[in-house]
Design a protein around this motif. Structure first.
Motif, PDB file in Angstrom:
ATOM      1  N   LEU A  55       0.832  -1.210   0.000  1.00  0.00           N
ATOM      2  CA  LEU A  55       0.000   0.000   0.000  1.00  0.00           C
ATOM      3  C   LEU A  55       0.862   1.253   0.000  1.00  0.00           C
ATOM      4  CD1 LEU A  55      -2.759  -0.934   2.638  1.00  0.00           C
ATOM      5  CD2 LEU A  55      -2.912  -1.079   0.147  1.00  0.00           C
ATOM      6  N   LEU A  56       1.900   1.265   0.831  1.00  0.00           N
ATOM      7  CA  LEU A  56       2.730   2.460   0.952  1.00  0.00           C
ATOM      8  C   LEU A  56       3.625   2.663  -0.260  1.00  0.00           C
ATOM      9  CD1 LEU A  56       3.628   2.217   4.745  1.00  0.00           C
ATOM     10  CD2 LEU A  56       1.910   3.649   3.635  1.00  0.00           C
ATOM     11  N   GLU A  57       3.915   1.588  -0.999  1.00  0.00           N
ATOM     12  CA  GLU A  57       4.644   1.747  -2.251  1.00  0.00           C
ATOM     13  C   GLU A  57       3.802   2.502  -3.274  1.00  0.00           C
ATOM     14  OE1 GLU A  57       5.801  -2.088  -3.593  1.00  0.00           O
ATOM     15  OE2 GLU A  57       7.335  -2.366  -2.019  1.00  0.00           O
ATOM     16  N   VAL A  58       2.492   2.314  -3.201  1.00  0.00           N
ATOM     17  CA  VAL A  58       1.593   3.036  -4.103  1.00  0.00           C
ATOM     18  C   VAL A  58       1.617   4.526  -3.785  1.00  0.00           C
ATOM     19  CG1 VAL A  58      -0.828   3.320  -4.791  1.00  0.00           C
ATOM     20  CG2 VAL A  58       0.120   1.034  -4.451  1.00  0.00           C
ATOM     21  N   GLY A  59       1.683   4.861  -2.503  1.00  0.00           N
ATOM     22  CA  GLY A  59       1.739   6.266  -2.124  1.00  0.00           C
ATOM     23  C   GLY A  59       1.600   6.450  -0.637  1.00  0.00           C
ATOM     24  N   LEU A  62      -1.706   6.445   1.534  1.00  0.00           N
ATOM     25  CA  LEU A  62      -2.345   5.239   2.086  1.00  0.00           C
ATOM     26  C   LEU A  62      -2.009   5.009   3.548  1.00  0.00           C
ATOM     27  CD1 LEU A  62      -4.130   3.308   0.303  1.00  0.00           C
ATOM     28  CD2 LEU A  62      -2.587   4.745  -1.033  1.00  0.00           C
ATOM     29  N   ALA A  63      -1.081   5.792   4.099  1.00  0.00           N
ATOM     30  CA  ALA A  63      -0.636   5.571   5.477  1.00  0.00           C
ATOM     31  C   ALA A  63      -1.777   5.604   6.487  1.00  0.00           C
ATOM     32  CB  ALA A  63       0.449   6.579   5.847  1.00  0.00           C
ATOM     33  N   PRO A  64      -2.716   6.556   6.422  1.00  0.00           N
ATOM     34  CA  PRO A  64      -3.793   6.549   7.421  1.00  0.00           C
ATOM     35  C   PRO A  64      -4.629   5.269   7.408  1.00  0.00           C
ATOM     36  CG  PRO A  64      -3.690   8.681   6.339  1.00  0.00           C
ATOM     37  CD  PRO A  64      -2.779   7.769   5.585  1.00  0.00           C
ATOM     38  N   ALA A  65      -4.872   4.719   6.211  1.00  0.00           N
ATOM     39  CA  ALA A  65      -5.649   3.479   6.128  1.00  0.00           C
ATOM     40  C   ALA A  65      -4.858   2.325   6.742  1.00  0.00           C
ATOM     41  CB  ALA A  65      -6.005   3.162   4.684  1.00  0.00           C
ATOM     42  N   ALA A  66      -3.563   2.262   6.434  1.00  0.00           N
ATOM     43  CA  ALA A  66      -2.730   1.202   7.004  1.00  0.00           C
ATOM     44  C   ALA A  66      -2.644   1.333   8.519  1.00  0.00           C
ATOM     45  CB  ALA A  66      -1.335   1.253   6.385  1.00  0.00           C
ATOM     46  N   GLU A  67      -2.517   2.567   8.996  1.00  0.00           N
ATOM     47  CA  GLU A  67      -2.432   2.789  10.439  1.00  0.00           C
ATOM     48  C   GLU A  67      -3.740   2.406  11.137  1.00  0.00           C
ATOM     49  OE1 GLU A  67      -1.418   6.880  10.578  1.00  0.00           O
ATOM     50  OE2 GLU A  67       0.669   6.557   9.930  1.00  0.00           O
ATOM     51  N   ALA A  68      -4.873   2.633  10.473  1.00  0.00           N
ATOM     52  CA  ALA A  68      -6.165   2.266  11.057  1.00  0.00           C
ATOM     53  C   ALA A  68      -6.268   0.760  11.246  1.00  0.00           C
ATOM     54  CB  ALA A  68      -7.306   2.771  10.175  1.00  0.00           C
ATOM     55  N   VAL A  69      -5.782   0.000  10.265  1.00  0.00           N
ATOM     56  CA  VAL A  69      -5.796  -1.458  10.397  1.00  0.00           C
ATOM     57  C   VAL A  69      -4.841  -1.891  11.504  1.00  0.00           C
ATOM     58  CG1 VAL A  69      -5.330  -3.656   9.266  1.00  0.00           C
ATOM     59  CG2 VAL A  69      -6.432  -1.811   7.988  1.00  0.00           C
ATOM     60  N   ALA A  70      -3.629  -1.326  11.510  1.00  0.00           N
ATOM     61  CA  ALA A  70      -2.626  -1.716  12.501  1.00  0.00           C
ATOM     62  C   ALA A  70      -3.138  -1.498  13.919  1.00  0.00           C
ATOM     63  CB  ALA A  70      -1.337  -0.928  12.274  1.00  0.00           C
ATOM     64  N   ALA A  71      -3.821  -0.383  14.142  1.00  0.00           N
ATOM     65  CA  ALA A  71      -4.323  -0.071  15.479  1.00  0.00           C
ATOM     66  C   ALA A  71      -5.403  -1.035  15.931  1.00  0.00           C
ATOM     67  CB  ALA A  71      -4.853   1.356  15.515  1.00  0.00           C
ATOM     68  N   GLY A 129     -13.012   0.640  22.485  1.00  0.00           N
ATOM     69  CA  GLY A 129     -12.452   1.860  23.043  1.00  0.00           C
ATOM     70  C   GLY A 129     -11.839   2.800  22.025  1.00  0.00           C
ATOM     71  N   LEU A 130     -11.881   2.439  20.738  1.00  0.00           N
ATOM     72  CA  LEU A 130     -11.347   3.286  19.670  1.00  0.00           C
ATOM     73  C   LEU A 130     -12.487   3.787  18.793  1.00  0.00           C
ATOM     74  CD1 LEU A 130      -8.316   1.125  18.449  1.00  0.00           C
ATOM     75  CD2 LEU A 130      -8.204   3.184  19.860  1.00  0.00           C
ATOM     76  N   PRO A 131     -12.270   4.900  18.073  1.00  0.00           N
ATOM     77  CA  PRO A 131     -13.279   5.300  17.085  1.00  0.00           C
ATOM     78  C   PRO A 131     -13.422   4.208  16.021  1.00  0.00           C
ATOM     79  CG  PRO A 131     -11.646   7.045  17.413  1.00  0.00           C
ATOM     80  CD  PRO A 131     -11.116   5.823  18.098  1.00  0.00           C
ATOM     81  N   THR A 132     -14.629   3.956  15.570  1.00  0.00           N
ATOM     82  CA  THR A 132     -14.799   3.030  14.462  1.00  0.00           C
ATOM     83  C   THR A 132     -14.132   3.616  13.220  1.00  0.00           C
ATOM     84  OG1 THR A 132     -16.951   4.042  14.043  1.00  0.00           O
ATOM     85  CG2 THR A 132     -16.930   2.009  15.340  1.00  0.00           C
ATOM     86  N   VAL A 133     -13.827   2.767  12.256  1.00  0.00           N
ATOM     87  CA  VAL A 133     -13.056   3.226  11.095  1.00  0.00           C
ATOM     88  C   VAL A 133     -13.814   4.312  10.328  1.00  0.00           C
ATOM     89  CG1 VAL A 133     -12.045   2.539   8.885  1.00  0.00           C
ATOM     90  CG2 VAL A 133     -11.787   1.058  10.894  1.00  0.00           C
ATOM     91  N   HIS A 134     -15.095   4.102  10.107  1.00  0.00           N
ATOM     92  CA  HIS A 134     -15.821   5.130   9.345  1.00  0.00           C
ATOM     93  C   HIS A 134     -15.897   6.442  10.112  1.00  0.00           C
ATOM     94  CE1 HIS A 134     -19.118   3.518  11.853  1.00  0.00           C
ATOM     95  NE2 HIS A 134     -19.715   4.673  11.671  1.00  0.00           N
ATOM     96  N   ARG A 135     -15.998   6.374  11.436  1.00  0.00           N
ATOM     97  CA  ARG A 135     -16.028   7.593  12.248  1.00  0.00           C
ATOM     98  C   ARG A 135     -14.674   8.285  12.250  1.00  0.00           C
ATOM     99  NH1 ARG A 135     -18.655  10.907  12.090  1.00  0.00           N
ATOM    100  NH2 ARG A 135     -20.378   9.433  12.226  1.00  0.00           N
ATOM    101  N   THR A 155     -17.499   6.288   5.296  1.00  0.00           N
ATOM    102  CA  THR A 155     -18.104   5.001   4.939  1.00  0.00           C
ATOM    103  C   THR A 155     -17.318   4.318   3.830  1.00  0.00           C
ATOM    104  OG1 THR A 155     -20.316   5.719   5.603  1.00  0.00           O
ATOM    105  CG2 THR A 155     -20.179   3.897   4.024  1.00  0.00           C
ATOM    106  N   ALA A 156     -16.904   5.092   2.826  1.00  0.00           N
ATOM    107  CA  ALA A 156     -16.157   4.520   1.703  1.00  0.00           C
ATOM    108  C   ALA A 156     -14.836   3.912   2.165  1.00  0.00           C
ATOM    109  CB  ALA A 156     -15.906   5.601   0.653  1.00  0.00           C
ATOM    110  N   VAL A 157     -14.118   4.621   3.040  1.00  0.00           N
ATOM    111  CA  VAL A 157     -12.839   4.102   3.516  1.00  0.00           C
ATOM    112  C   VAL A 157     -13.052   2.834   4.355  1.00  0.00           C
ATOM    113  CG1 VAL A 157     -10.811   4.567   4.945  1.00  0.00           C
ATOM    114  CG2 VAL A 157     -11.719   6.348   3.452  1.00  0.00           C
ATOM    115  N   ALA A 158     -14.085   2.844   5.200  1.00  0.00           N
ATOM    116  CA  ALA A 158     -14.358   1.666   6.024  1.00  0.00           C
ATOM    117  C   ALA A 158     -14.692   0.449   5.163  1.00  0.00           C
ATOM    118  CB  ALA A 158     -15.497   1.956   6.989  1.00  0.00           C
ATOM    119  N   ILE A 159     -15.440   0.661   4.090  1.00  0.00           N
ATOM    120  CA  ILE A 159     -15.744  -0.453   3.181  1.00  0.00           C
ATOM    121  C   ILE A 159     -14.454  -0.991   2.572  1.00  0.00           C
ATOM    122  CG2 ILE A 159     -16.834  -1.068   0.987  1.00  0.00           C
ATOM    123  CD1 ILE A 159     -19.087   0.908   1.740  1.00  0.00           C
TER     124      ILE A 159
END
Length: 383
Positions: A55-59, A62-71, A129-135, A155-159
Motif C-alpha cells: 500500500l505504501l509503495e503506491v503512495g 495510504l498511510a492513514p488506512a494502514a495505520e487504522a488497520v494496525a491499530a 475503546g477506539l473510534p470506528t473506522v468510518h467515524r 463510509t467509503a474508507v471503512a468499506i
C-alpha cells in the motif's frame, strides 16, 4: 509452516444450572482465561506488514488506512483463534499441525473485516475503546476541511478497509493448507466458505429484523445461530479439527459445542449490549437500543409486555435520539417483563449443555480443560 506452540488455559469453576440469578454477580469474580496466542499475533503482524508495504509503495497517502488497520489488529479476545487452535489440538492429540496458526489468524482477520463493516451498518461510533473506522475518517475529513461529504468519505474508507481485511484473510486461509493433502484442503475450504456465507446471511437477517416492528422469534434464533454461534465457536473448532484430520464423530461434537456455547456467547453479548459497563466493553450500552436490534431480550420482552411497557419499547427501539433516561426505561422493561431473567437462565442452561458435550468428547484431558475454560470465558465475560 508455523506450528502451534503451547497454549495454556486455566479452568474456571462450574456453575449450577439451577441458579440463573448468579450470572451478573459472578462476572466480577472471573478474570480472563490466560491463553498464549503469541504466534497468532506474530502471524497477523507479519502478514499485515507485507500488505502494508505494498500500500505504501503506491503512495504515502495510504498511510492513514494502514495505520487504522494496525491499530485494530491488536487487542480483542482472540476467542475464535483460540477455539481453532484447540480444535486442532484435540484432533491431533498433541501432534504439531502445520498451518493451524495461519488458519487461526485468518479467522481473526475475517472477524476484523466483519467488525469494520458491521460498525458501518450499525452507525457505531466506538469499538474496543477506539473510534470506528468510518467515524475516524469522517472526523478527519472535517478536521482537514476536505471537499465532499465527510460521512460518505468515512463510509467509503471503512468499506475498503474491511474489503482489504477480507481478502487478506483468504490469503492466510489458503496458505494454511499448502502442506495438507487434497482431501483436507478441500474440506477446510468448504468449511471456510460455509463459515463466511453463514456469517453474511446472519448479518443480513439481523439487519432485516431492524426494519420490522415486532421481533420474530424464529429469525432471532437463526441470527443467534448463524451470525454468532457457529461463526464464533463451532466453525473455528471445525476448521482446526478438519485441518488436523479429525473424524466425523469429533467434528460433530465440535458442532454441538459451537451451537450451545455459541448461542450462550451471543445471548451474553446481547445482555452486555444493554446492561454492560461501557468502560469495560469499549462500546456504548445505548447503541443496540438506538439501532433497534431485535435480540432475544427484545423478543421475550415484547411477548410479555403490558400496554405501558409495550409503549416504552415502541418509543425507544430504533430511536436514534434515545438518551440515557430512555435507556433506563428500556432496561426496566427488560427486568419487569422477566426477559432478562429468562435470558440469564438460558445462558446457564446452554453453558451446562456445552460442558456436558465437552466432557464426553474424544479429546485428551488438556484439551477438555482448555475448551471448558474457553466456554467459561465466553459465557461469563464482562466485555
Amino acid at each position: 509452516m508455523t506450528q502451534i506452540a503451547a497454549i495454556t488455559t486455566s479452568p474456571a469453576p462450574r456453575r449450577p444450572a439451577s441458579d440463573a440469578a448468579h450470572l451478573r454477580a459472578i462476572t466480577d469474580e472471573i478474570t480472563d482465561v490466560p491463553t498464549d496466542l503469541r504466534l497468532v499475533d506474530e502471524m497477523l503482524s507479519a502478514h499485515f506488514r507485507g500488505h502494508a508495504a505494498t500500500l505504501l509503495e503506491v503512495g504515502s497517502e495510504l498511510a492513514p488506512a494502514a495505520e487504522a488497520v494496525a491499530a485494530r489488529l491488536t487487542g480483542g479476545k482472540r476467542l475464535r483463534a483460540a477455539f481453532c487452535l484447540w480444535g486442532a489440538r484435540g484432533a491431533a492429540r498433541g501432534r504439531p499441525v502445520p498451518g493451524v496458526v495461519e488458519l487461526a489468524s485468518a479467522i481473526e482477520l475475517f472477524h476484523l473485516a466483519a467488525l469494520v463493516h458491521d460498525d458501518v451498518m450499525d452507525d457505531s461510533d466506538t469499538r474496543r475503546g477506539l473510534p470506528t473506522v468510518h467515524r475516524l475518517f469522517a472526523d478527519a475529513h472535517l478536521e482537514e476541511n476536505r471537499q465532499g461529504d465527510p460521512e460518505t468519505w468515512g463510509t467509503a474508507v471503512a468499506i475498503l478497509v474491511g474489503d482489504m481485511c477480507l481478502s487478506w484473510s483468504d490469503d492466510l486461509a489458503a496458505a494454511a493448507v499448502d502442506d495438507a493433502g487434497r482431501s483436507v484442503r478441500a474440506a477446510v475450504r468448504r468449511t471456510w466458505t460455509q463459515m463466511r456465507d453463514e456469517a453474511y446471511a446472519g448479518q443480513y437477517l439481523d439487519m432485516l429484523s431492524q426494519t420490522e416492528e415486532q421481533a420474530d422469534a424464529d429469525r432471532t434464533e437463526r441470527v443467534l445461530r448463524y451470525k454468532s454461534a457457529r461463526y464464533t465457536i463451532g466453525q473455528p473448532l471445525r476448521l482446526g479439527g478438519t485441518l488436523a484430520g479429525a473424524d466425523e464423530s469429533l467434528l460433530s461434537d465440535y458442532d454441538r459445542i459451537g451451537l450451545t456455547a455459541g448461542e450462550a456467547f451471543q445471548l451474553r453479548d446481547d445482555v452486555l449490549g444493554v446492561f454492560g459497563d461501557e468502560a469495560v466493553t469499549g462500546k456504548p450500552a445505548i447503541d443496540d437500543i438506538r439501532e433497534g436490534k431485535r435480540t432475544m431480550l427484545v423478543a421475550l420482552a415484547q411477548e410479555s409486555a403490558t400496554l405501558r411497557e409495550r409503549r416504552v419499547l415502541d418509543d425507544c427501539l430504533g430511536n436514534p435520539d434515545l438518551d440515557v433516561t430512555g435507556l433506563a426505561r428500556v432496561r426496566a422493561v427488560f427486568e419487569s417483563t422477566g426477559a432478562l431473567e429468562r435470558v440469564d437462565q438460558r445462558i446457564v442452561e446452554l453453558a451446562e449443555d456445552a460442558f456436558g458435550i465437552i466432557a464426553g468428547a474424544a479429546v485428551d484431558d488438556e484439551t477438555r480443560q482448555a475448551l471448558s475454560g474457553l466456554v467459561e470465558r465466553c459465557v461469563w465475560r464482562r466485555a
